[in-house]
Design a protein around this motif. Sequence first.
Motif, PDB file in Angstrom:
ATOM      1  N   MET A 264       0.824  -1.189   0.170  1.00  0.00           N
ATOM      2  CA  MET A 264      -0.037   0.043   0.121  1.00  0.00           C
ATOM      3  C   MET A 264       0.914   1.215  -0.035  1.00  0.00           C
ATOM      4  SD  MET A 264      -2.886   1.263   2.751  1.00  0.00           S
ATOM      5  CE  MET A 264      -3.870  -0.489   2.471  1.00  0.00           C
ATOM      6  N   SER A 265       0.458   2.140  -0.805  1.00  0.00           N
ATOM      7  CA  SER A 265       1.629   3.219  -0.937  1.00  0.00           C
ATOM      8  C   SER A 265       1.142   4.215   0.200  1.00  0.00           C
ATOM      9  CB  SER A 265       1.231   3.981  -2.318  1.00  0.00           C
ATOM     10  OG  SER A 265      -0.059   4.844  -2.465  1.00  0.00           O
ATOM     11  N   ILE A 266       1.776   5.199   0.468  1.00  0.00           N
ATOM     12  CA  ILE A 266       1.640   6.263   1.451  1.00  0.00           C
ATOM     13  C   ILE A 266       0.466   7.062   1.026  1.00  0.00           C
ATOM     14  CG2 ILE A 266       2.524   8.483   2.483  1.00  0.00           C
ATOM     15  CD1 ILE A 266       3.926   6.054   3.600  1.00  0.00           C
ATOM     16  N   LYS A 267       0.098   7.490  -0.151  1.00  0.00           N
ATOM     17  CA  LYS A 267      -1.148   8.001  -0.659  1.00  0.00           C
ATOM     18  C   LYS A 267      -2.372   7.229  -0.246  1.00  0.00           C
ATOM     19  CE  LYS A 267      -3.259  10.035  -4.776  1.00  0.00           C
ATOM     20  NZ  LYS A 267      -3.384  10.391  -6.210  1.00  0.00           N
ATOM     21  N   GLU A 268      -2.137   5.932  -0.637  1.00  0.00           N
ATOM     22  CA  GLU A 268      -3.270   5.135  -0.343  1.00  0.00           C
ATOM     23  C   GLU A 268      -3.719   4.939   1.294  1.00  0.00           C
ATOM     24  OE1 GLU A 268      -3.587   1.756  -3.855  1.00  0.00           O
ATOM     25  OE2 GLU A 268      -1.852   1.753  -2.426  1.00  0.00           O
ATOM     26  N   LEU A 269      -2.542   4.682   1.705  1.00  0.00           N
ATOM     27  CA  LEU A 269      -2.562   4.610   3.256  1.00  0.00           C
ATOM     28  C   LEU A 269      -3.329   5.803   3.969  1.00  0.00           C
ATOM     29  CD1 LEU A 269      -1.817   3.019   5.926  1.00  0.00           C
ATOM     30  CD2 LEU A 269       0.226   4.399   6.042  1.00  0.00           C
ATOM     31  N   LEU A 270      -2.819   7.016   3.503  1.00  0.00           N
ATOM     32  CA  LEU A 270      -3.295   8.352   4.037  1.00  0.00           C
ATOM     33  C   LEU A 270      -4.519   8.897   3.758  1.00  0.00           C
ATOM     34  CD1 LEU A 270      -0.043  10.251   4.755  1.00  0.00           C
ATOM     35  CD2 LEU A 270      -1.186   8.644   6.124  1.00  0.00           C
ATOM     36  N   PHE A 271      -5.125   8.514   2.477  1.00  0.00           N
ATOM     37  CA  PHE A 271      -6.384   9.270   1.944  1.00  0.00           C
ATOM     38  C   PHE A 271      -7.286   8.232   1.400  1.00  0.00           C
ATOM     39  CE2 PHE A 271      -2.690  12.104   1.471  1.00  0.00           C
ATOM     40  CZ  PHE A 271      -3.092  13.337   2.128  1.00  0.00           C
ATOM     41  N   SER A 272      -6.890   7.030   1.207  1.00  0.00           N
ATOM     42  CA  SER A 272      -7.906   6.186   0.950  1.00  0.00           C
ATOM     43  C   SER A 272      -8.659   5.554   2.031  1.00  0.00           C
ATOM     44  CB  SER A 272      -7.498   5.049  -0.037  1.00  0.00           C
ATOM     45  OG  SER A 272      -8.314   3.836  -0.120  1.00  0.00           O
ATOM     46  N   PHE A 273     -10.008   5.250   1.642  1.00  0.00           N
ATOM     47  CA  PHE A 273     -10.784   4.522   2.955  1.00  0.00           C
ATOM     48  C   PHE A 273     -11.008   3.219   2.743  1.00  0.00           C
ATOM     49  CE2 PHE A 273     -11.050   9.000   3.796  1.00  0.00           C
ATOM     50  CZ  PHE A 273     -11.516   8.947   5.184  1.00  0.00           C
ATOM     51  N   GLN A 274     -10.363   2.503   1.720  1.00  0.00           N
ATOM     52  CA  GLN A 274     -10.524   1.285   1.307  1.00  0.00           C
ATOM     53  C   GLN A 274      -9.220   0.475   1.793  1.00  0.00           C
ATOM     54  OE1 GLN A 274     -13.174   0.445  -0.650  1.00  0.00           O
ATOM     55  NE2 GLN A 274     -13.574   2.485  -0.306  1.00  0.00           N
ATOM     56  N   GLY A 275      -9.724  -1.036   1.901  1.00  0.00           N
ATOM     57  CA  GLY A 275      -8.516  -1.726   2.632  1.00  0.00           C
ATOM     58  C   GLY A 275      -8.356  -1.973   4.043  1.00  0.00           C
ATOM     59  N   ARG A 276      -7.172  -2.779   4.450  1.00  0.00           N
ATOM     60  CA  ARG A 276      -7.211  -2.949   5.652  1.00  0.00           C
ATOM     61  C   ARG A 276      -5.854  -2.847   6.062  1.00  0.00           C
ATOM     62  NH1 ARG A 276      -9.089  -9.321   5.723  1.00  0.00           N
ATOM     63  NH2 ARG A 276      -8.246  -9.182   7.772  1.00  0.00           N
ATOM     64  N   ILE A 277      -5.512  -2.325   7.370  1.00  0.00           N
ATOM     65  CA  ILE A 277      -4.079  -2.382   7.864  1.00  0.00           C
ATOM     66  C   ILE A 277      -4.158  -2.945   9.166  1.00  0.00           C
ATOM     67  CG2 ILE A 277      -3.430  -0.171   6.710  1.00  0.00           C
ATOM     68  CD1 ILE A 277      -3.951   0.957   9.592  1.00  0.00           C
ATOM     69  N   GLY A 278      -2.839  -3.665   9.516  1.00  0.00           N
ATOM     70  CA  GLY A 278      -2.710  -4.377  10.914  1.00  0.00           C
ATOM     71  C   GLY A 278      -2.639  -3.175  12.114  1.00  0.00           C
TER      72      GLY A 278
END
Length: 142
Positions: free
Chosen positions: A1-15
């Motif tokens: 996951m890119s930094i952009k996706e991490l900080l600005f996307s509301f999709q996906g999962r993180i631990g």
Amino acid sequence: MSIKELLFSFQGRIGRKTYWIWNVIYYCLIVGFAQGMNVLFPALAHLILPVFLLVILIPDLAITAKRWHDRNKTSWWLLLNVPLVIGRMTMPIAADPSQAAQPSTLQVISSLTAVICGVWILVECGFLKGTDGDNQFGPEPE
């Protein structure tokens, strides 16, 4: 996951690890910025800090949404952040704590609500393990 996706996307999962790293950075940014503004612009700090908090609100919500997704819960759980955001935006900034006024009953109730919601978010997102394997929000984070 890119930094952009991490900080600005509301999709996906993180631990949990990514969530905790973000929160350490997030609160260090808030404390550092608030202290800097109190030193550099003490008369304007109470106006500048809420603007800064709004700027970093989207990344915070995006990361928290991904953590809720890892717990297999929808982004609607972000509503628990509302009392926290209101509390941060209305928190008085006093250079001298002895000058702080007594809180009103409404402030006490909103603070208590914020604490309850904050503890709930902390336990769910910070301590509880996510869903094993894929869920409706995507693959299990690495």
